[in-house]
Structure formats: structure tokens, C-alpha cells
Motif scaffolding. Structure first.
Motif: not given
Length: 301
Positions: A84-94, A133-139, A155-158, A187-188
Motif C-alpha cells: 500500500p501507499g501508507d504502511v502501518f506496522l506493529w510498533p513494538n516489533l523490529t 520514518s515513513k520511508g523506512n516503513r515503506q521499505k 503496488f499502490d503509490e509504493p 498505481s503511481s
């Protein structure tokens, strides 16, 4: 004959009285990179959510691998990788733990390819996701998706949030997918990204597909934006058929768009008028849609 891996046929999707998708039809063929472009709110993400089985359509047909995306979503997802274009991750996991988790969710595991991608995107996988950062979440999402063995990649705005070097790394990896026969729906809003990678382009505006074709057929999307000031008057630019959306701010200052293959001819003409200043800007997709599709109707010239 080309084999269609993704098929959308007259797809309609309504949210109450609002019609988000209006008879959307296009295909993605095996071994093809399809660029899916349009301004914000045009219906790109809604279309992708339909393909992922997250939204049920009101009418039409949506299939991947010949299977209905709503009824057979579990089976289809085994052959799909998605970012997705905006990635949300589990905050306490590496970052590393999340990559492993995402791979396991698709019955896959970390491989030498995963390690190669971690180095390529220069991701510190030992840090907690909450520090990213947002960029690292995308990575994280890109590494997990690209190291999966899938047949279709969506890929949606990857590259949102990535720096230019990582954007280039992403583009290289997507072209590698194509070379191995994979299908990609991208999608871009970054025109240069689409130009470098995509075999065909589908353009959506206000929920409707307004254009689709290969890059040669859609070369008008690469018009250059020119602002020029000259010593001599510029009135005769109105007679040049290859100059579009001409605005004469004064007799000696003009703003217009020109086809790239007519740029040399345009510069010769302007040089004769003694150029005082000139600015050339490649158009962004937002610029294109504001200028070509303003007021709810196409303004092609």
C-alpha cells in the motif's frame, strides 16, 4: 495471444449514492507492467481494494487468475504480493520481525533474496517499527513483497516517502519481476516512474477510465511546460498547432505546453525572437489532470 491475469469488466462500486467506480474496464497481461494513474481521489485505491477482495462491487466483473476476486479471495491471495501507499506496522516489533511475519502470512520464509533486498534498500532491521520514518516503513513492506514468490504484484503509490536512490532500486526490482514473467499493477502519481517501467497506462478520473494505451499512443502525457520571455512579440505562437494551452501574459511573455518531439522546432522559433528568459518543466500528473481534464471534461488539443 496475450494472457490476461487481471480482468476488470464494467466494474461499478457505490458508497451510498456516491458512485466511486463507473464501468471500469481494463486488463493486466502476463509479464506486463501496467501503470494505473490519475489525480488524488480518482478511484485508484478503490479499484485496488476491489481487486484485493476488500470491497464488493455493485456490478460488473473483477477477476484475477480467472477467479472472482470477492468469492475466491483466499485462493487468489496466495499468488499476490501487495504494497500500500501508507504502511502501518506493529510498533513494538523490529523491521526484521515484521518482514518475517509478513512472509509467514503468505506461507513463505526469509530467503537469500530477502537478505539481498534488505541490503539493497539499506534498511536497519534491528530497530523497532515505532522509530521508523515513513520511508523506512515503506521499505519493510517492499522488501517483504519483493522477496515473495508471487505471480501478480500490486503496488499502490509504493515509493511514497522513499529517497531517489531507493526509488531507483524499486524501479530496478520491478523490471526484474517483468523479466521473470511476473505481472505488475503499479498505481503511481510519479510520471517519470510510470514512463520508465510501464508497458501500458490506464488513466482514471472521477471513477471512470478516460484513456488507456501504450506509451507511444499516450505520448501527449509528456508535454513540456514552457514559460518564456523574449525581446520580440510572441503573438504568432497562436498559429503553431503543436503549442497547447497558450497563455500570452504579455506580448513578450508566454506560458504554454509543447510536445517533446517538437521542442527543437519550438526553440528555433523562440531563438529568433531573442530569448530573455526560459523555464522548461516536465509536467506532474496533477498538472496534467488540472490542465487536460479540468471542468469535468477532457480538453485535448
Amino acid at each position: 495471444m496475450e494472457e490476461a491475469v487481471i480482468v476488470l469488466n464494467q466494474v461499478k462500486k457505490r458508497f451510498g449514492k456516491f458512485e466511486a467506480l463507473k464501468d471500469v474496464s481494463f486488463t493486466v497481461n502476463k509479464g506486463e507492467i501496467l501503470g494505473f494513474i490519475g489525480p488524488n481521489g480518482a478511484g485508484k485505491s478503490t479499484t485496488i481494494r476491489v481487486l484485493l477482495g476488500m470491497l464488493k462491487i455493485n456490478s460488473g466483473e473483477a477477476k484475477i487468475f480467472g477467479q472472482d476476486v470477492w468469492k475466491e479471495d483466499v485462493a487468489i491471495h496466495k499468488g499476490i504480493a501487495y504494497v500500500p501507499g501508507d504502511v502501518f506496522l506493529w510498533p513494538n516489533l523490529t523491521g526484521g520481525e515484521i518482514i518475517d511475519l509478513l512472509l509467514r502470512l503468505n506461507q513463505q520464509q526469509r530467503s537469500p533474496e530477502t537478505e539481498r533486498l534488505i541490503k539493497l534498500f539499506q534498511l536497519d532491521t534491528s530497530k523497532k517499527a515505532r522509530t521508523y520514518s515513513k520511508g523506512n516503513r515503506q521499505k519493510v513492506a517492499l522488501i517483504a513483497a519483493l522477496s515473495q514468490e508471487a505471480d501478480v504484484y500490486i503496488f499502490d503509490e509504493p515509493t511514497s516517502g522513499l529517497d531517489p536512490l531507493n526509488e531507483q532500486a524499486f524501479q530496478t526490482e520491478v523490471l526484474r519481476l517483468k523479466e521473470s514473467g511476473k505481472s505488475v499493477l503499479l498505481s503511481s502519481h510519479i510520471l517519470s516512474e510510470v514512463e520508465k517501467m510501464c508497458d501500458r497506462i490506464v488513466v482514471i478520473r472521477e471513477g471512470s477510465i478516460i484513456e488507456q494505451g501504450n506509451l507511444t499512443e499516450m505520448r501527449h502525457l509528456t508535454r513540456l511546460e514552457i514559460t518564456v520571455e523574449t525581446q520580440e512579440a510572441l503573438r504568432d505562437l497562436e498559429e503553431c498547432s503543436w503549442i497547447h494551452q497558450l497563455v500570452l501574459e504579455t506580448d513578450h511573455r508566454a506560458h504554454f505546453f509543447v510536445e517533446q518531439d517538437r521542442l527543437a522546432e519550438t526553440m528555433t522559433l523562440l531563438s529568433k525572437k531573442m530569448i530573455l528568459s526560459l523555464q522548461s518543466t516536465p509536467p506532474t500528473l496533477e498538472d496534467l489532470f488540472l490542465s487536460y481534464y479540468k471542468d469535468g471534461s477532457a480538453q485535448h488539443e
